[in-house]
Write a protein that holds these residues in place. Sequence first.
Motif, PDB file in Angstrom:
ATOM      1  N   VAL A 141      34.317 -17.012  13.515  1.00  0.00           N
ATOM      2  CA  VAL A 141      33.302 -16.144  12.914  1.00  0.00           C
ATOM      3  C   VAL A 141      32.187 -16.994  12.318  1.00  0.00           C
ATOM      4  CG1 VAL A 141      32.863 -14.562  10.998  1.00  0.00           C
ATOM      5  CG2 VAL A 141      34.831 -14.198  12.490  1.00  0.00           C
ATOM      6  N   THR A 142      32.563 -18.106  11.686  1.00  0.00           N
ATOM      7  CA  THR A 142      31.558 -19.021  11.128  1.00  0.00           C
ATOM      8  C   THR A 142      30.650 -19.562  12.213  1.00  0.00           C
ATOM      9  OG1 THR A 142      33.105 -19.662   9.360  1.00  0.00           O
ATOM     10  CG2 THR A 142      31.240 -21.136   9.807  1.00  0.00           C
ATOM     11  N   ILE A 143      31.221 -19.898  13.357  1.00  0.00           N
ATOM     12  CA  ILE A 143      30.425 -20.394  14.486  1.00  0.00           C
ATOM     13  C   ILE A 143      29.404 -19.344  14.927  1.00  0.00           C
ATOM     14  CG2 ILE A 143      30.521 -21.104  16.907  1.00  0.00           C
ATOM     15  CD1 ILE A 143      33.255 -22.306  16.346  1.00  0.00           C
ATOM     16  N   VAL A 144      29.849 -18.101  15.028  1.00  0.00           N
ATOM     17  CA  VAL A 144      28.960 -17.015  15.451  1.00  0.00           C
ATOM     18  C   VAL A 144      27.821 -16.830  14.445  1.00  0.00           C
ATOM     19  CG1 VAL A 144      28.817 -14.524  15.773  1.00  0.00           C
ATOM     20  CG2 VAL A 144      30.706 -15.793  16.780  1.00  0.00           C
ATOM     21  N   LYS A 145      28.131 -16.855  13.166  1.00  0.00           N
ATOM     22  CA  LYS A 145      27.098 -16.675  12.137  1.00  0.00           C
ATOM     23  C   LYS A 145      26.074 -17.795  12.166  1.00  0.00           C
ATOM     24  CE  LYS A 145      29.865 -13.999   8.851  1.00  0.00           C
ATOM     25  NZ  LYS A 145      30.467 -13.982   7.486  1.00  0.00           N
ATOM     26  N   GLN A 146      26.512 -18.987  12.518  1.00  0.00           N
ATOM     27  CA  GLN A 146      25.597 -20.119  12.576  1.00  0.00           C
ATOM     28  C   GLN A 146      24.682 -20.065  13.790  1.00  0.00           C
ATOM     29  OE1 GLN A 146      28.324 -23.415  12.481  1.00  0.00           O
ATOM     30  NE2 GLN A 146      28.467 -23.449  10.237  1.00  0.00           N
TER      31      GLN A 146
ATOM     32  N   LYS B  18      27.563  -7.844  21.676  1.00  0.00           N
ATOM     33  CA  LYS B  18      27.353  -9.258  21.987  1.00  0.00           C
ATOM     34  C   LYS B  18      28.323 -10.124  21.194  1.00  0.00           C
ATOM     35  CE  LYS B  18      25.208 -12.860  23.686  1.00  0.00           C
ATOM     36  NZ  LYS B  18      25.327 -13.217  25.112  1.00  0.00           N
ATOM     37  N   LEU B  19      28.549  -9.782  19.943  1.00  0.00           N
ATOM     38  CA  LEU B  19      29.497 -10.541  19.125  1.00  0.00           C
ATOM     39  C   LEU B  19      30.896 -10.495  19.733  1.00  0.00           C
ATOM     40  CD1 LEU B  19      28.391  -9.465  15.537  1.00  0.00           C
ATOM     41  CD2 LEU B  19      27.657 -11.444  16.872  1.00  0.00           C
TER      42      LEU B  19
ATOM     43  N   GLN C 135      36.097 -15.092  23.796  1.00  0.00           N
ATOM     44  CA  GLN C 135      36.327 -16.367  24.464  1.00  0.00           C
ATOM     45  C   GLN C 135      37.279 -17.267  23.673  1.00  0.00           C
ATOM     46  OE1 GLN C 135      32.511 -18.172  25.268  1.00  0.00           O
ATOM     47  NE2 GLN C 135      31.605 -16.251  25.973  1.00  0.00           N
ATOM     48  N   TYR C 136      37.429 -16.969  22.380  1.00  0.00           N
ATOM     49  CA  TYR C 136      38.292 -17.783  21.530  1.00  0.00           C
ATOM     50  C   TYR C 136      39.678 -17.159  21.341  1.00  0.00           C
ATOM     51  CZ  TYR C 136      33.790 -19.887  20.281  1.00  0.00           C
ATOM     52  OH  TYR C 136      32.571 -20.494  20.326  1.00  0.00           O
ATOM     53  N   GLN C 137      40.003 -16.154  22.122  1.00  0.00           N
ATOM     54  CA  GLN C 137      41.275 -15.457  21.943  1.00  0.00           C
ATOM     55  C   GLN C 137      42.469 -16.398  22.123  1.00  0.00           C
ATOM     56  OE1 GLN C 137      41.795 -11.802  21.247  1.00  0.00           O
ATOM     57  NE2 GLN C 137      43.582 -12.963  20.596  1.00  0.00           N
ATOM     58  N   LYS C 138      42.387 -17.322  23.081  1.00  0.00           N
ATOM     59  CA  LYS C 138      43.494 -18.239  23.328  1.00  0.00           C
ATOM     60  C   LYS C 138      43.748 -19.132  22.119  1.00  0.00           C
ATOM     61  CE  LYS C 138      45.152 -21.769  26.569  1.00  0.00           C
ATOM     62  NZ  LYS C 138      44.837 -22.547  27.805  1.00  0.00           N
ATOM     63  N   GLU C 139      42.667 -19.705  21.542  1.00  0.00           N
ATOM     64  CA  GLU C 139      42.834 -20.551  20.365  1.00  0.00           C
ATOM     65  C   GLU C 139      43.402 -19.764  19.188  1.00  0.00           C
ATOM     66  OE1 GLU C 139      40.123 -20.459  22.168  1.00  0.00           O
ATOM     67  OE2 GLU C 139      39.566 -22.454  22.807  1.00  0.00           O
ATOM     68  N   VAL C 140      42.952 -18.521  19.040  1.00  0.00           N
ATOM     69  CA  VAL C 140      43.450 -17.674  17.955  1.00  0.00           C
ATOM     70  C   VAL C 140      44.935 -17.391  18.140  1.00  0.00           C
ATOM     71  CG1 VAL C 140      43.326 -15.358  16.948  1.00  0.00           C
ATOM     72  CG2 VAL C 140      41.231 -16.628  17.414  1.00  0.00           C
ATOM     73  N   ASN C 141      45.355 -17.160  19.375  1.00  0.00           N
ATOM     74  CA  ASN C 141      46.779 -16.924  19.651  1.00  0.00           C
ATOM     75  C   ASN C 141      47.616 -18.144  19.267  1.00  0.00           C
ATOM     76  OD1 ASN C 141      46.137 -14.414  20.645  1.00  0.00           O
ATOM     77  ND2 ASN C 141      46.201 -15.031  22.791  1.00  0.00           N
ATOM     78  N   GLU C 142      47.100 -19.338  19.525  1.00  0.00           N
ATOM     79  CA  GLU C 142      47.835 -20.555  19.168  1.00  0.00           C
ATOM     80  C   GLU C 142      47.937 -20.716  17.656  1.00  0.00           C
ATOM     81  OE1 GLU C 142      45.666 -23.605  21.138  1.00  0.00           O
ATOM     82  OE2 GLU C 142      46.438 -23.120  23.150  1.00  0.00           O
ATOM     83  N   ILE C 143      46.843 -20.454  16.949  1.00  0.00           N
ATOM     84  CA  ILE C 143      46.857 -20.517  15.484  1.00  0.00           C
ATOM     85  C   ILE C 143      47.850 -19.504  14.921  1.00  0.00           C
ATOM     86  CG2 ILE C 143      45.482 -20.156  13.403  1.00  0.00           C
ATOM     87  CD1 ILE C 143      43.042 -21.110  14.989  1.00  0.00           C
TER      88      ILE C 143
END
Length: 310
Positions: free
Chosen positions: A200-205, A216-217, A223-231
């Motif tokens: 979310v921080t990346i998107v705001k920046q 659009k958001l 695209q970051y769903q995979k990384e979120v699943n790992e976290i």
Amino acid sequence: MHNNIMAAGSRDRPPMLATGRYAQWRSRFLRYIDTRPNGDALRKCILEGPYTPSTVIIPAVPATENSPAVPERTTVETILNMSPENKAHFESEKEAIHLLLTGIGDEIYSTVDACKTAHEMWEAIERLQQGESLNIQDVKTNLFWEFGKFTSHDGETMESYYTRFYKMMNEMIRNNLTVATMQVNVQFLQQLQPEWSRFVTIVKQQHKLDEVSYHKLFDILKQYQKEVNEIRAERIAKNANPLALVAAALPHQDPYYQAPKSYNSYAPTLKASLQTRSHATARHKGKEIAKPITPPSESASKEDSDPEQA
């Protein structure tokens, strides 16, 4: 869509009443009435009521050479003796009823059709729509509350979250509720679960929230769903086995705080120590047994005969 329904056939028929659009329909309907050749008469039927024939007084006629006197009398007004204005009013009632019934939907048709005059129908429509307006206001209040409390569920995918948010926004638009783009985007981003915070921080920046849509958001964040699943999986694993976190930290701690050895690791050393101590005791006991014991009397005699003591 509602505007299309209301304007449908506006040249040949009155506009249709759409849910929650009574104020607009009322204005459009009266404007349509004004375009009719007998518009004034139709307005009187709808807003004032039908024309009621009145009692007409026929004045007395004095006698003449050829006819006797006729006294004053009264009679009920008819089409034949009405004024042109009253006649138009009287004859427009049926048309006004037809136009009103043509402009409403099936949900209130039976109630309105039970009325006897166009004016009664007009008041019934207004009464029914005022009650509906109250219900619509409740719906709007609930939608605003739902928007303010909207949040993602634990473990929910971005696609599921977006779908629920999209349906809520469509419902708000359908009920003529508008929210600023900035507010919509802020609500969409800040209600995500903590594992999304980095992205979310990346998107705001990278984007101005008052210029981009939440659609659009969604395209960016999914695209970051995979990384979120790992976290998320790592967090679940740590919560399921708290000792794993402690074990992972031990190699980096002071040796003093490391876990003690097990009892079994001390067993051989303790056993050997006990055996050694037992043998030593046996040897000492053997020496003590072999040493002669001198009686007290003999010890005292030796001391008395010792020249050095003298």
